[in-house]
Write a protein that holds these residues in place. Structure first.
Motif, PDB file in Angstrom:
ATOM      1  N   PHE A 354     105.573   6.552  60.282  1.00  0.00           N
ATOM      2  CA  PHE A 354     106.153   5.134  60.439  1.00  0.00           C
ATOM      3  C   PHE A 354     107.114   4.913  59.460  1.00  0.00           C
ATOM      4  O   PHE A 354     108.065   4.441  59.718  1.00  0.00           O
ATOM      5  CB  PHE A 354     104.867   4.169  60.716  1.00  0.00           C
ATOM      6  CG  PHE A 354     104.224   4.200  62.045  1.00  0.00           C
ATOM      7  CD1 PHE A 354     104.337   5.223  62.885  1.00  0.00           C
ATOM      8  CD2 PHE A 354     103.439   2.908  62.274  1.00  0.00           C
ATOM      9  CE1 PHE A 354     103.720   5.184  64.142  1.00  0.00           C
ATOM     10  CE2 PHE A 354     102.723   3.002  63.768  1.00  0.00           C
ATOM     11  CZ  PHE A 354     102.900   4.066  64.590  1.00  0.00           C
ATOM     12  N   VAL A 355     106.582   4.868  58.044  1.00  0.00           N
ATOM     13  CA  VAL A 355     107.441   4.487  57.090  1.00  0.00           C
ATOM     14  C   VAL A 355     107.673   5.779  56.041  1.00  0.00           C
ATOM     15  O   VAL A 355     108.637   5.597  55.237  1.00  0.00           O
ATOM     16  CB  VAL A 355     106.766   3.364  56.411  1.00  0.00           C
ATOM     17  CG1 VAL A 355     106.989   2.188  57.113  1.00  0.00           C
ATOM     18  CG2 VAL A 355     105.622   3.409  55.779  1.00  0.00           C
ATOM     19  N   ALA A 356     106.621   6.658  56.181  1.00  0.00           N
ATOM     20  CA  ALA A 356     106.758   7.681  54.918  1.00  0.00           C
ATOM     21  C   ALA A 356     108.104   8.570  55.121  1.00  0.00           C
ATOM     22  O   ALA A 356     108.397   8.854  56.144  1.00  0.00           O
ATOM     23  CB  ALA A 356     105.300   8.536  54.987  1.00  0.00           C
ATOM     24  N   ASN A 357     108.428   9.054  53.815  1.00  0.00           N
ATOM     25  CA  ASN A 357     109.512   9.826  53.714  1.00  0.00           C
ATOM     26  C   ASN A 357     109.162  11.104  54.138  1.00  0.00           C
ATOM     27  O   ASN A 357     107.859  11.724  54.438  1.00  0.00           O
ATOM     28  CB  ASN A 357     110.197  10.121  52.245  1.00  0.00           C
ATOM     29  CG  ASN A 357     110.648   8.952  52.007  1.00  0.00           C
ATOM     30  OD1 ASN A 357     111.453   7.927  52.537  1.00  0.00           O
ATOM     31  ND2 ASN A 357     110.419   8.621  50.605  1.00  0.00           N
ATOM     32  N   GLU A 358     110.060  11.914  54.904  1.00  0.00           N
ATOM     33  CA  GLU A 358     109.602  13.257  55.614  1.00  0.00           C
ATOM     34  C   GLU A 358     109.191  14.304  54.472  1.00  0.00           C
ATOM     35  O   GLU A 358     110.072  14.435  53.424  1.00  0.00           O
ATOM     36  CB  GLU A 358     111.111  14.024  56.147  1.00  0.00           C
ATOM     37  CG  GLU A 358     110.695  15.180  57.223  1.00  0.00           C
ATOM     38  CD  GLU A 358     111.901  15.644  57.942  1.00  0.00           C
ATOM     39  OE1 GLU A 358     112.590  16.319  57.541  1.00  0.00           O
ATOM     40  OE2 GLU A 358     111.741  14.979  59.353  1.00  0.00           O
TER      41      GLU A 358
END
Length: 404
Positions: A354-358
């Motif tokens: 949802f918000v975390a970096n890849e």
């Protein structure tokens, strides 16, 4: 005459088997489209199933059957809306519909209202994650943050006042996976609204690191009333959410999980760590050589958010073994007999942070050759049937020569 009829029958069966083998081969190694397209068809089927009482039926199969069928339906729509902005409005509408059902009498019935947070951390955490997903998809000017803020504050207060990172889901019972979902909802709030709950999230991670399962170095399965070691069904769900809380810690935990739970052959997910054994339960389902089919299904979502090539392998296995039936508007697995299985597939196949970096990419644990045993299995019935056809033909020819 009888032998000739038998041969014709065998040829017909062998042709059908060969066609099925071709379909299985295509599902296993052929090109794949974006999973969201198939998920939308699944969600159309699931909506009709829910309207027909599938969630009530699921409640008879497992204690949170009603809840999971509804919450994962809503969350799958959120993930589809993230991937396809043109569907965002419909996704928000369907997710709100799910949230209303989760807060209805049937949705709260299994849980204790007197717990902190209200109805326990399982209900509060999952609904708050869904609530955050709804907020995330809405335009800023349309967001109503009142309930999201109040429930998040209640969750944070319960964690801040607890002597352990793991809150109760039911009176006297606590599973770390439930608290992981709840803390992920707070981390999401920090990103979407304001970092109000950052200290709570940081304290929670610090507490978790001091309470890892000594046998595996992973988060335990249950902590109250007894403490049990790590298990596949809870690990796969944890790794879907831990990334949203602390990406570095999540990656380190995920790599240990892959080493101890994911088999190279299959591949599949064991319910108990390699070298140990145990029995299945309502969560894991029956174990096949130690493998949990439910954990393997959910592992697809964990692998997707971790950018693990294992996700593609598990998706292809699911298309082969799940025997999906797809029409113009709907898609269902196992003939749609178990909608709760369909909703886990939809949620896992569309999983995304949802918000975390890849995360950096991980190679598959099984190598390039993983599909060879499956192809042999897919084609074995056809080859056996064609062998019988050839044998029957020889016998017929032999009898004809004898008659002459």
């Amino acid at each position: 005459m009888g032998a000739w009829v038998l041969r014709k029958l065998l040829v017909g069966v062998a042709v059908v088997a060969s066609l099925l083998s071709l379909v299985g081969t295509a599902r296993l190694v052929g090109p794949r489209g974006e999973p969201e397209a198939g998920a939308v068809k699944q969600l159309r089927f699931l909506k009709s199933a829910l309207d027909g009482g599938a969630d009530q039926n699921a409640q008879e199969l497992k204690p949170e059957g009603f809840f999971f069928l509804n919450v994962l339906y809503g969350l799958s729509w959120i993930q589809v809306g993230m991937a396809s902005p043109e569907l965002a409005e419909e996704a928000v509408r369907e997710a709100k519909w799910s949230l209303d059902r989760l807060n209805s009498s049937p949705g709260t019935a299994p849980f204790d209202r007197a717990l902190a947070p209200q109805y326990g951390v399982f209900h509060a955490g999952w609904t708050n994650w869904l609530r955050g997903g709804i907020v995330m998809l809405q335009p800023v000017e349309q967001r109503d943050l009142a309930e999201y803020t109040s429930v998040s504050a209640e969750l944070a207060k319960a964690f801040d006042e607890s002597r352990t990172p793991y809150l109760e889901a039911y009176p006297g019972q606590a599973w770390p996976v439930d608290s992981t979902v709840a803390v992920a909802s707070l981390a999401l709030y920090n990103q979407l609204v304001t970092p109000r709950f950052a200290p709570t999230v940081e304290r929670w991670v610090a507490g978790v690191k001091t309470r890892l399962d000594p046998a595996t170095g992973l988060m335990p399965h249950q902590v109250t009333p007894v403490s049990t070691g790590a298990r596949g069904t809870s690990q796969t769900v944890m790794h879907r959410f831990l990334l949203e809380i602390d990406p570095a810690f999540a990656r380190s935990q995920y790599e240990v999980y892959r080493e101890k739970f994911v088999t190279r052959f299959g591949p599949a997910v064991l319910e108990y760590p390699k070298g140990t054994s145990g029995s299945g339960d309502v969560d894991s389902g029956p174990l096949i050589f130690g493998v949990s089919l439910s954990a393997t299904t959910v592992a697809l979502g964990a692998a997707r958010v971790q950018h693990d090539a294992l996700a593609g392998v598990l998706a292809r296995e699911g298309e082969l073994l799940g025997v999906p039936v797809s029409g113009p508007d709907t898609k269902r697995y196992a003939l749609g007999l178990m909608p709760i299985g369909d909703v886990f597939v939809a949620w896992s196949s569309t999983a995304r942070p949802f918000v975390a970096n890849e995360q950096p990419a991980l190679p598959s644990v099984s190598g390039w050759w993983w599909w060879i045993p499956w192809l042999l299995l897919v084609w074995a019935p056809s080859l056996v049937l064609w062998g019988f056809v050839r044998l029957t033909r020889r016998r017929i020819d032999g009898r004809g020569a004898a008659d002459q």
